[in-house]
Design a protein around this motif. Structure first.
Motif, mmCIF file in Angstrom:
data_model
loop_
_atom_site.group_PDB
_atom_site.id
_atom_site.type_symbol
_atom_site.label_atom_id
_atom_site.label_comp_id
_atom_site.label_asym_id
_atom_site.label_seq_id
_atom_site.Cartn_x
_atom_site.Cartn_y
_atom_site.Cartn_z
ATOM 1 N N LEU A 120 33.929 -40.002 30.753
ATOM 2 C CA LEU A 120 34.560 -38.800 30.219
ATOM 3 C C LEU A 120 33.879 -37.574 30.832
ATOM 4 C CD1 LEU A 120 34.711 -39.873 26.469
ATOM 5 C CD2 LEU A 120 36.557 -40.009 28.155
ATOM 6 N N SER A 121 34.707 -36.571 31.151
ATOM 7 C CA SER A 121 34.131 -35.386 31.795
ATOM 8 C C SER A 121 34.729 -34.088 31.294
ATOM 9 C CB SER A 121 34.326 -35.472 33.323
ATOM 10 O OG SER A 121 35.704 -35.570 33.637
ATOM 11 N N GLU A 122 35.651 -34.120 30.367
ATOM 12 C CA GLU A 122 36.320 -32.911 29.900
ATOM 13 C C GLU A 122 35.952 -32.632 28.439
ATOM 14 O OE1 GLU A 122 40.438 -33.624 30.367
ATOM 15 O OE2 GLU A 122 40.348 -33.936 32.540
ATOM 16 N N ILE A 123 36.391 -31.469 27.963
ATOM 17 C CA ILE A 123 36.243 -31.153 26.551
ATOM 18 C C ILE A 123 37.332 -31.944 25.779
ATOM 19 C CG2 ILE A 123 36.364 -29.333 24.826
ATOM 20 C CD1 ILE A 123 35.477 -27.360 26.978
ATOM 21 N N CYS A 124 36.898 -32.623 24.737
ATOM 22 C CA CYS A 124 37.800 -33.494 23.967
ATOM 23 C C CYS A 124 38.527 -34.469 24.886
ATOM 24 C CB CYS A 124 38.830 -32.685 23.176
ATOM 25 S SG CYS A 124 38.086 -31.581 21.957
ATOM 26 N N PRO A 125 37.802 -35.158 25.744
ATOM 27 C CA PRO A 125 38.463 -36.055 26.693
ATOM 28 C C PRO A 125 38.761 -37.416 26.049
ATOM 29 C CG PRO A 125 36.123 -36.135 27.052
ATOM 30 C CD PRO A 125 36.344 -35.175 25.903
ATOM 31 N N SER A 126 39.484 -38.246 26.786
ATOM 32 C CA SER A 126 39.714 -39.629 26.378
ATOM 33 C C SER A 126 40.153 -40.446 27.586
ATOM 34 C CB SER A 126 40.789 -39.713 25.287
ATOM 35 O OG SER A 126 42.060 -39.349 25.783
ATOM 36 N N TRP A 127 39.860 -41.708 27.554
ATOM 37 C CA TRP A 127 40.451 -42.637 28.519
ATOM 38 C C TRP A 127 41.149 -43.766 27.740
ATOM 39 C CZ3 TRP A 127 38.252 -47.090 27.150
ATOM 40 C CH2 TRP A 127 36.882 -47.173 26.890
#
Length: 238
Positions: A120-127
């Motif tokens: 994860l690399s973003e604000i409020c990310p998800s995979w």
């Protein structure tokens, strides 16, 4: 002349004295008739006949009570075989399947297929992972089974998606049945990224009710939210 001596008279015939005035002899009374009911042999024979009739009646009645005729048989007869019902039969509802089919009922879709999940690399990310196709994607679609979230109200870790059910498994590959049981018994919710670590394994019943065995091979990325996974999937016979 002297009178004859009465003592010298011949005796008077008694039959004439007892007869009628005409002098004819009287008829003698007939001998008394013997009654048949006074004969022992006749009485014994009649008792034997009555006893035989009583025994026969009792035997027939007992047999009727012991083996009553069936409702479909005419009165006084006993049906030898049951008559099958000829009316329409009700179709029962199929039983709900609560256990996994045996191994012969499953088809191996793929074995130890590798999935690379980016950190994860973003604000409020998800995979998100679609285990049935062994692919990772950024968008959370209806075809995903596991999602990794980085906070913002969604927790920090791995969650089951879209009705998928998962639970911990041994690191030795289970059978499809064992994997279904492990998923249902475990029924895990959020698993933290720290717990979702290399050397652990999980069983997942996917959104299409296939069965997946997920083994965590390694952790990647600086923040420890990326993974390399090995996935085996079985599909039930249709």
């Amino acid at each position: 002349m002297s009178q004859p001596d009465s003592s010298l008279r011949p005796p008077e015939d008694s039959s004439k004295r007892q007869g009628d005035s005409s002098g004819s002899p009287c008829q003698s009374e007939p001998a008394e008739r013997k009654s048949l009911w006074r004969e022992p042999a006749v009485v014994a024979a009649i008792i034997a006949m009555i006893s035989a009739v009583v025994v026969a009646v009792i035997t027939v009645n007992f047999g009727d009570k012991k083996n009553p005729p069936s409702a479909s048989s005419p009165a006084g007869t006993v049906s030898a075989t049951a008559i099958p019902a000829t009316g329409p039969t009700l179709k029962s509802e199929p039983a709900v399947e609560t256990t996994a089919p045996p191994s012969a009922a499953w088809t191996l879709a793929f074995n130890d297929k590798e999935i690379n999940v980016k950190p994860l690399s973003e604000i409020c990310p998800s995979w998100n992972i679609n285990l049935e196709t062994a692919t990772a994607q950024d968008a959370n679609t209806v075809n995903t089974d596991l999602s990794g979230t980085g906070g913002c109200g969604n927790g920090y870790g791995v969650n089951p998606d879209h009705g998928a059910v998962w639970g911990e498994s041994s690191t030795m590959k289970p059978t499809p049945e064992q994997c279904v049981d492990a998923a249902k018994v475990g029924s895990l919710g959020l698993v933290s990224f720290d717990t979702f670590a290399p050397g652990t394994a999980y069983c997942v019943v996917t959104h299409n009710r296939n069965v997946a065995w997920v083994r965590v091979v390694r952790r990647v990325g600086a923040n420890g939210t990326g993974f390399d996974l090995a996935v085996t999937v079985w599909a039930p016979h249709k």
